[in-house]
Write an enzyme that holds these catalytic residues in place. Structure first.
Site, PDB file in Angstrom:
ATOM      1  N   VAL A 135       6.193  -1.788  10.841  1.00 21.77           N
ATOM      2  CA  VAL A 135       5.689  -0.418  10.650  1.00 21.77           C
ATOM      3  C   VAL A 135       4.213  -0.333  11.031  1.00 21.77           C
ATOM      4  O   VAL A 135       3.713   0.721  11.430  1.00 21.77           O
ATOM      5  CB  VAL A 135       5.888   0.034   9.174  1.00 21.77           C
ATOM      6  CG1 VAL A 135       5.369   1.456   8.959  1.00 21.77           C
ATOM      7  CG2 VAL A 135       7.355  -0.043   8.764  1.00 21.77           C
ATOM      8  N   GLY A 148       4.258   0.867   2.106  1.00 20.81           N
ATOM      9  CA  GLY A 148       5.083  -0.186   1.512  1.00 20.81           C
ATOM     10  C   GLY A 148       5.647   0.214   0.166  1.00 20.81           C
ATOM     11  O   GLY A 148       6.853   0.075  -0.091  1.00 20.81           O
ATOM     12  N   ARG A 154      10.106  14.421  12.156  1.00 19.75           N
ATOM     13  CA  ARG A 154       9.067  15.464  12.209  1.00 19.75           C
ATOM     14  C   ARG A 154       9.534  16.603  13.103  1.00 19.75           C
ATOM     15  O   ARG A 154       9.424  17.777  12.762  1.00 19.75           O
ATOM     16  CB  ARG A 154       7.754  14.862  12.732  1.00 19.75           C
ATOM     17  CG  ARG A 154       7.059  14.032  11.675  1.00 19.75           C
ATOM     18  CD  ARG A 154       5.745  13.442  12.159  1.00 19.75           C
ATOM     19  NE  ARG A 154       5.077  12.787  11.027  1.00 19.75           N
ATOM     20  CZ  ARG A 154       4.316  11.701  11.118  1.00 19.75           C
ATOM     21  NH1 ARG A 154       4.109  11.143  12.297  1.00 19.75           N
ATOM     22  NH2 ARG A 154       3.752  11.187  10.047  1.00 19.75           N
ATOM     23  N   ASN A 182      -5.369  -5.304  13.044  1.00 17.80           N
ATOM     24  CA  ASN A 182      -3.980  -5.497  12.634  1.00 17.80           C
ATOM     25  C   ASN A 182      -3.310  -6.680  13.339  1.00 17.80           C
ATOM     26  O   ASN A 182      -2.353  -7.244  12.819  1.00 17.80           O
ATOM     27  CB  ASN A 182      -3.200  -4.199  12.811  1.00 17.80           C
ATOM     28  CG  ASN A 182      -3.575  -3.195  11.723  1.00 17.80           C
ATOM     29  OD1 ASN A 182      -4.229  -3.555  10.748  1.00 17.80           O
ATOM     30  ND2 ASN A 182      -3.182  -1.945  11.887  1.00 17.80           N
ATOM     31  N   ARG A 184      -4.844   4.426   9.901  1.00 19.74           N
ATOM     32  CA  ARG A 184      -5.831   5.193  10.675  1.00 19.74           C
ATOM     33  C   ARG A 184      -6.697   6.063   9.783  1.00 19.74           C
ATOM     34  O   ARG A 184      -6.217   6.665   8.840  1.00 19.74           O
ATOM     35  CB  ARG A 184      -5.087   6.121  11.652  1.00 19.74           C
ATOM     36  CG  ARG A 184      -4.823   5.491  12.966  1.00 19.74           C
ATOM     37  CD  ARG A 184      -4.461   6.533  13.986  1.00 19.74           C
ATOM     38  NE  ARG A 184      -3.287   7.294  13.625  1.00 19.74           N
ATOM     39  CZ  ARG A 184      -2.924   8.406  14.242  1.00 19.74           C
ATOM     40  NH1 ARG A 184      -3.651   8.889  15.234  1.00 19.74           N
ATOM     41  NH2 ARG A 184      -1.836   9.049  13.887  1.00 19.74           N
ATOM     42  N   ASN A 223       0.690  -0.156  12.684  1.00 19.83           N
ATOM     43  CA  ASN A 223       0.223   0.398  13.961  1.00 19.83           C
ATOM     44  C   ASN A 223      -0.839  -0.485  14.622  1.00 19.83           C
ATOM     45  O   ASN A 223      -1.511  -1.237  13.917  1.00 19.83           O
ATOM     46  CB  ASN A 223      -0.387   1.782  13.720  1.00 19.83           C
ATOM     47  CG  ASN A 223       0.670   2.863  13.702  1.00 19.83           C
ATOM     48  OD1 ASN A 223       1.616   2.832  14.469  1.00 19.83           O
ATOM     49  ND2 ASN A 223       0.506   3.834  12.803  1.00 19.83           N
ATOM     50  N   HIS A 271       4.907   5.043  20.251  1.00 21.15           N
ATOM     51  CA  HIS A 271       4.486   5.787  19.064  1.00 21.15           C
ATOM     52  C   HIS A 271       3.014   6.127  19.241  1.00 21.15           C
ATOM     53  O   HIS A 271       2.136   5.379  18.884  1.00 21.15           O
ATOM     54  CB  HIS A 271       4.698   4.911  17.829  1.00 21.15           C
ATOM     55  CG  HIS A 271       4.435   5.608  16.542  1.00 21.15           C
ATOM     56  ND1 HIS A 271       4.975   6.828  16.234  1.00 21.15           N
ATOM     57  CD2 HIS A 271       3.694   5.251  15.460  1.00 21.15           C
ATOM     58  CE1 HIS A 271       4.573   7.183  15.023  1.00 21.15           C
ATOM     59  NE2 HIS A 271       3.798   6.252  14.536  1.00 21.15           N
ATOM     60  N   ARG A 325      -4.675   5.004  17.117  1.00 17.61           N
ATOM     61  CA  ARG A 325      -3.861   3.848  16.729  1.00 17.61           C
ATOM     62  C   ARG A 325      -4.352   2.601  17.468  1.00 17.61           C
ATOM     63  O   ARG A 325      -4.316   1.498  16.949  1.00 17.61           O
ATOM     64  CB  ARG A 325      -2.392   4.102  17.069  1.00 17.61           C
ATOM     65  CG  ARG A 325      -1.748   5.152  16.187  1.00 17.61           C
ATOM     66  CD  ARG A 325      -0.268   5.270  16.480  1.00 17.61           C
ATOM     67  NE  ARG A 325       0.348   6.273  15.628  1.00 17.61           N
ATOM     68  CZ  ARG A 325       0.478   7.550  15.938  1.00 17.61           C
ATOM     69  NH1 ARG A 325       0.024   7.998  17.087  1.00 17.61           N
ATOM     70  NH2 ARG A 325       1.049   8.396  15.116  1.00 17.61           N
ATOM     71  N   GLY A 354       0.832  -1.209   0.000  1.00 17.61           N
ATOM     72  CA  GLY A 354       0.000   0.000   0.000  1.00 17.61           C
ATOM     73  C   GLY A 354       0.860   1.251   0.000  1.00 17.61           C
ATOM     74  O   GLY A 354       1.975   1.253  -0.532  1.00 17.61           O
TER      75      GLY A 354
HETATM   76  N1  LIG Z   1       5.058   3.222  12.384  1.00 21.80           N
HETATM   77  C1  LIG Z   1       4.800   4.320  11.725  1.00 21.80           C
HETATM   78  O1  LIG Z   1       5.480   5.318  11.903  1.00 21.80           O
HETATM   79  C2  LIG Z   1       3.693   4.344  10.712  1.00 21.80           C
HETATM   80  C3  LIG Z   1       3.555   5.428   9.839  1.00 21.80           C
HETATM   81  C4  LIG Z   1       2.551   5.387   8.875  1.00 21.80           C
HETATM   82  C5  LIG Z   1       1.683   4.296   8.792  1.00 21.80           C
HETATM   83  N2  LIG Z   1       1.828   3.289   9.690  1.00 21.80           N
HETATM   84  C6  LIG Z   1       0.968   2.103   9.648  1.00 21.80           C
HETATM   85  O2  LIG Z   1       1.368   1.285   8.546  1.00 21.80           O
HETATM   86  C7  LIG Z   1       0.270   0.504   8.101  1.00 21.80           C
HETATM   87  C8  LIG Z   1       0.113   0.659   6.573  1.00 21.80           C
HETATM   88  O3  LIG Z   1      -0.256   1.977   6.251  1.00 21.80           O
HETATM   89  P1  LIG Z   1      -0.536   2.380   4.720  1.00 21.80           P
HETATM   90  O4  LIG Z   1      -0.799   3.827   4.685  1.00 21.80           O
HETATM   91  O5  LIG Z   1       0.529   1.807   3.840  1.00 21.80           O
HETATM   92  O6  LIG Z   1      -1.895   1.578   4.460  1.00 21.80           O
HETATM   93  P2  LIG Z   1      -2.460   1.043   3.066  1.00 21.80           P
HETATM   94  O7  LIG Z   1      -3.869   0.685   3.279  1.00 21.80           O
HETATM   95  O8  LIG Z   1      -2.121   1.983   1.966  1.00 21.80           O
HETATM   96  O9  LIG Z   1      -1.620  -0.309   2.798  1.00 21.80           O
HETATM   97  C9  LIG Z   1      -1.726  -1.435   3.590  1.00 21.80           C
HETATM   98  C10 LIG Z   1      -1.608  -2.646   2.687  1.00 21.80           C
HETATM   99  O10 LIG Z   1      -1.548  -3.821   3.497  1.00 21.80           O
HETATM  100  C11 LIG Z   1      -2.187  -4.830   2.758  1.00 21.80           C
HETATM  101  N3  LIG Z   1      -2.549  -5.961   3.611  1.00 21.80           N
HETATM  102  C12 LIG Z   1      -3.633  -6.108   4.435  1.00 21.80           C
HETATM  103  N4  LIG Z   1      -3.614  -7.313   5.013  1.00 21.80           N
HETATM  104  C13 LIG Z   1      -2.505  -7.953   4.562  1.00 21.80           C
HETATM  105  C14 LIG Z   1      -1.960  -9.225   4.795  1.00 21.80           C
HETATM  106  N5  LIG Z   1      -2.534 -10.100   5.636  1.00 21.80           N
HETATM  107  N6  LIG Z   1      -0.814  -9.545   4.148  1.00 21.80           N
HETATM  108  C15 LIG Z   1      -0.212  -8.695   3.299  1.00 21.80           C
HETATM  109  N7  LIG Z   1      -0.690  -7.451   3.041  1.00 21.80           N
HETATM  110  C16 LIG Z   1      -1.826  -7.099   3.664  1.00 21.80           C
HETATM  111  C17 LIG Z   1      -3.406  -4.136   2.152  1.00 21.80           C
HETATM  112  O11 LIG Z   1      -3.976  -4.876   1.081  1.00 21.80           O
HETATM  113  C18 LIG Z   1      -2.787  -2.810   1.722  1.00 21.80           C
HETATM  114  O12 LIG Z   1      -2.322  -2.848   0.379  1.00 21.80           O
HETATM  115  C19 LIG Z   1      -0.933   0.975   8.926  1.00 21.80           C
HETATM  116  O13 LIG Z   1      -1.118   0.117  10.022  1.00 21.80           O
HETATM  117  C20 LIG Z   1      -0.502   2.347   9.395  1.00 21.80           C
HETATM  118  O14 LIG Z   1      -1.181   2.742  10.558  1.00 21.80           O
HETATM  119  C21 LIG Z   1       2.800   3.286  10.628  1.00 21.80           C
END
Ligand SMILES: NC(=O)c1ccc[n+]([C@@H]2O[C@H](COP(=O)([O-])OP(=O)(O)OC[C@H]3O[C@@H](n4cnc5c(N)ncnc54)[C@H](O)[C@@H]3O)[C@@H](O)[C@H]2O)c1
Length: 309
Positions: free
Chosen positions: A120, A14, A153, A97, A84, A122, A177, A90, A11
């Site tokens: 990564v 990634g 940030r 998740n 989110r 949340n 976080h 979160r 997504g």
């Molecule tokens: N740690 C951090 O600093 C931080 C920062 C930003 C986002 N995040 C978190 O990262 C995660 C992803 O965010 P995003 O914006 O890329 O979301 P997104 O929806 O764009 O992408 C998530 C992807 O995960 C895929 N997915 C779902 N279940 C799956 C599985 N079982 N196996 C493989 N893939 C699977 C979905 O199909 C989707 O393509 C979220 O939980 C978000 O909260 C964390």
């Protein structure tokens, strides 16, 4: 032999992480998503491959909805999960998740038993803890990404406030976080000078507050998801530090066994990242107030961990 980097969840975060990594030619990249998205990871991988001749990188990028191609990975960045939405904390994400991380770990780990995992998804510290428990890897090889982003940030806000180059800035954000993360102004500097000598307490408080709410600010603006350019870059920096064995000191979520008075949880602390993962957890001296803030943050993470089934 070329390194293999798997990114699970193709997504926003990634795919953006894949983009930053491809440019650095750190290794070949496998972009994985679920079968329901068939074509999406393959399409993004092909698109990134076709940027190679223009930008000048030679990274092999594969997209897949299975795990065969991931076998023998050196590093995996796990971004699979739900992001989110406005008004969602979160913590609301725990149940959804948890199932996703469980699925990912069970499918990925057997083929790559020596990989280093960068989480990564949340809520970050809780999902890192879950991945650590499920993977059965040594604690050095399961690392959560949060502190690099939160510190970046804060650095960006310091640079904006003082009209200086971001390169001149350094910032330390520790703890969980979440909104109770712990930015440390005493350890945050511009060209080596602590910001406590450069800014009024009011301006520092404003920067600290904006840093804490940094993720939420972007969620409010985007309306349809959360941040991904900086989160993707932060995870890519961790991959680079590991594969180049840089011994880079950055805040990451690490499994603690008594450090900072905390145990059996993953929490944001300064670590040294190298080829074996977390090579050292660094304990910095804290004031009573800073220590209390860290404990408060830890209590919140424990509450979130309590939502794990
Ligand atoms: N740690 C951090 O600093 C931080 C920062 C930003 C986002 N995040 C978190 O990262 C995660 C992803 O965010 P995003 O914006 O890329 O979301 P997104 O929806 O764009 O992408 C998530 C992807 O995960 C895929 N997915 C779902 N279940 C799956 C599985 N079982 N196996 C493989 N893939 C699977 C979905 O199909 C989707 O393509 C979220 O939980 C978000 O909260 C964390």
């Amino acid at each position: 032999m070329r390194n293999k980097i798997t990114i699970i969840g193709a997504g926003n975060v990634g795919a953006t992480c894949a983009h930053w990594l491809a440019e650095r030619e750190l290794g070949d990249i496998v972009l994985v998503d679920i079968p329901q998205t068939e074509g999406m990871p393959q399409g993004k991988a092909l698109d990134l491959t076709q940027a190679g001749p223009i930008v000048g990188y030679d990274t092999h990028i594969t997209g897949t909805t299975g795990y065969e191609e991931t076998a023998g990975s050196d590093v995996a960045v796990i971004t699979a999960g739900v992001a989110r939405k406005p008004g969602m904390s979160r913590e609301d994400l725990v149940t959804v998740n948890q199932n996703i991380i469980t699925d990912v770990i069970h499918k990925f780990v057997p083929g790559s038993p020596d990989a280093i995992l960068i989480i990564v998804t949340n809520p970050l510290d809780t999902m890192t803890y879950l991945a650590y428990k499920l993977a059965g890897f040594p604690k050095q090889r399961v690392i959560g990404q949060a502190g690099i982003l939160d510190s970046a940030r804060m650095r960006a806000f310091i640079a904006m406030e003082l009209n200086v180059a971001v390169e001149n800035t350094h910032a330390f954000v520790l703890g969980g976080h979440g909104d109770e993360m712990v930015p440390l102004p005493r350890y945050s500097t511009v060209a080596g000078i602590p910001i406590t000598e450069l800014l009024s307490p009011e301006r520092i408080a404003a920067i600290v507050e904006r840093t804490r709410k940094g993720g939420g600010e972007i969620v409010q603006l985007l309306k349809t998801g959360s941040a991904y350019y900086a989160p993707g870059a932060a995870a890519a920096q961790m991959v680079e530090a590991i594969l180049k064995d840089k011994k880079l000191i950055v805040p990451c979520s690490a499994y603690l066994e008594g450090e900072y008075g905390l145990r059996d949880m993953c929490f944001g602390v300064p670590v040294k990242l190298g080829r074996t993962g977390i090579e050292q957890i660094i304990e910095i001296a804290l004031t009573e107030e800073e220590r209390e803030a860290l404990q408060r943050s830890a209590r919140l993470i424990r509450e979130t961990m309590g939502a794990l089934k």
